[in-house]
Design a protein around this motif. Sequence first.
Motif, PDB file in Angstrom:
ATOM      1  N   ALA A  22      10.875  -7.144  -3.420  1.00 35.32           N
ATOM      2  CA  ALA A  22       9.975  -7.580  -2.839  1.00 35.32           C
ATOM      3  C   ALA A  22       8.774  -7.435  -3.035  1.00 35.32           C
ATOM      4  CB  ALA A  22       9.518  -6.152  -1.904  1.00 35.32           C
ATOM      5  N   ARG A  27       5.026  -8.864  -1.516  1.00 32.76           N
ATOM      6  CA  ARG A  27       5.355  -7.259  -0.424  1.00 32.76           C
ATOM      7  C   ARG A  27       5.331  -6.556  -1.079  1.00 32.76           C
ATOM      8  NH1 ARG A  27       7.491 -10.672   4.034  1.00 32.76           N
ATOM      9  NH2 ARG A  27       6.707  -8.639   5.109  1.00 32.76           N
ATOM     10  N   GLU A  31       6.597  -1.498   2.994  1.00 32.97           N
ATOM     11  CA  GLU A  31       7.566  -2.566   3.492  1.00 32.97           C
ATOM     12  C   GLU A  31       9.127  -2.806   3.215  1.00 32.97           C
ATOM     13  OE1 GLU A  31       5.032  -6.900   4.147  1.00 32.97           O
ATOM     14  OE2 GLU A  31       5.758  -5.740   2.466  1.00 32.97           O
ATOM     15  N   ILE A  35      12.003  -1.229   5.942  1.00 34.85           N
ATOM     16  CA  ILE A  35      13.038  -1.922   6.321  1.00 34.85           C
ATOM     17  C   ILE A  35      14.557  -0.251   6.287  1.00 34.85           C
ATOM     18  CG2 ILE A  35      15.079  -3.180   5.378  1.00 34.85           C
ATOM     19  CD1 ILE A  35      12.809  -5.260   4.923  1.00 34.85           C
ATOM     20  N   ILE A 101      15.719  -7.542   2.810  1.00 41.70           N
ATOM     21  CA  ILE A 101      15.970  -7.069   1.796  1.00 41.70           C
ATOM     22  C   ILE A 101      15.141  -8.566   1.088  1.00 41.70           C
ATOM     23  CG2 ILE A 101      15.191  -7.498  -0.736  1.00 41.70           C
ATOM     24  CD1 ILE A 101      15.100  -4.368   1.036  1.00 41.70           C
ATOM     25  N   GLU A 103      15.056 -11.757   3.294  1.00 41.55           N
ATOM     26  CA  GLU A 103      14.316 -11.932   4.744  1.00 41.55           C
ATOM     27  C   GLU A 103      12.684 -11.410   3.650  1.00 41.55           C
ATOM     28  OE1 GLU A 103      15.858 -10.888   8.147  1.00 41.55           O
ATOM     29  OE2 GLU A 103      17.261 -11.765   8.319  1.00 41.55           O
ATOM     30  N   LEU A 104      12.856  -9.830   3.606  1.00 45.28           N
ATOM     31  CA  LEU A 104      11.354  -9.535   3.887  1.00 45.28           C
ATOM     32  C   LEU A 104      10.242 -10.547   1.641  1.00 45.28           C
ATOM     33  CD1 LEU A 104       8.934  -7.632   3.558  1.00 45.28           C
ATOM     34  CD2 LEU A 104       9.976  -6.172   1.488  1.00 45.28           C
ATOM     35  N   MET A 110       7.597  -9.044   9.538  1.00 52.00           N
ATOM     36  CA  MET A 110       7.901  -7.814   9.481  1.00 52.00           C
ATOM     37  C   MET A 110       8.869  -7.601  11.368  1.00 52.00           C
ATOM     38  SD  MET A 110       8.357  -5.529   7.006  1.00 52.00           S
ATOM     39  CE  MET A 110       9.523  -4.339   7.729  1.00 52.00           C
ATOM     40  N   ILE A 113      12.265  -9.262  10.893  1.00 49.52           N
ATOM     41  CA  ILE A 113      12.948  -8.857   9.603  1.00 49.52           C
ATOM     42  C   ILE A 113      13.257  -7.592  10.639  1.00 49.52           C
ATOM     43  CG2 ILE A 113      13.458  -7.154   7.891  1.00 49.52           C
ATOM     44  CD1 ILE A 113      11.137  -9.021   6.027  1.00 49.52           C
TER      45      ILE A 113
END
Length: 120
Positions: A22, A27, A31, A35, A101, A103-104, A110, A113
Amino acid sequence: MTQPRIYTTSFSRVYPMYVAKAEKKGRTKAEVNEIIYWLFGYDDASLKKTLEQEKDFETFIKESPKKNPLRSLVTGSVCNVRVETIEDPLMREIRYLDKLIDELAKGKLMEKILRSKNPA
């Protein structure tokens, strides 16, 4: 039949890899934690305790405080396998986390996600 090695791998060993993936894409650790909290119901204290106890992935998931009922909205491919078609429930849970993760790291918002309660 033997279990996949990931089941017995310490979650505390994989967690820094999620954070690094991330952070490499701009990121944050917060975050990643968000998740995990959304998906499995952990909070700061319970996640910290789990990491300190070096629980394996299987235990991390089986002892999760509250699996989010919306996690079944997580679809798509991880390692060329469609998450929603994975038959083994434990592996599906692991892949849900992997997918979110991913997608992040790809820059998804967010809100997207963490699947909304009222999908459009």
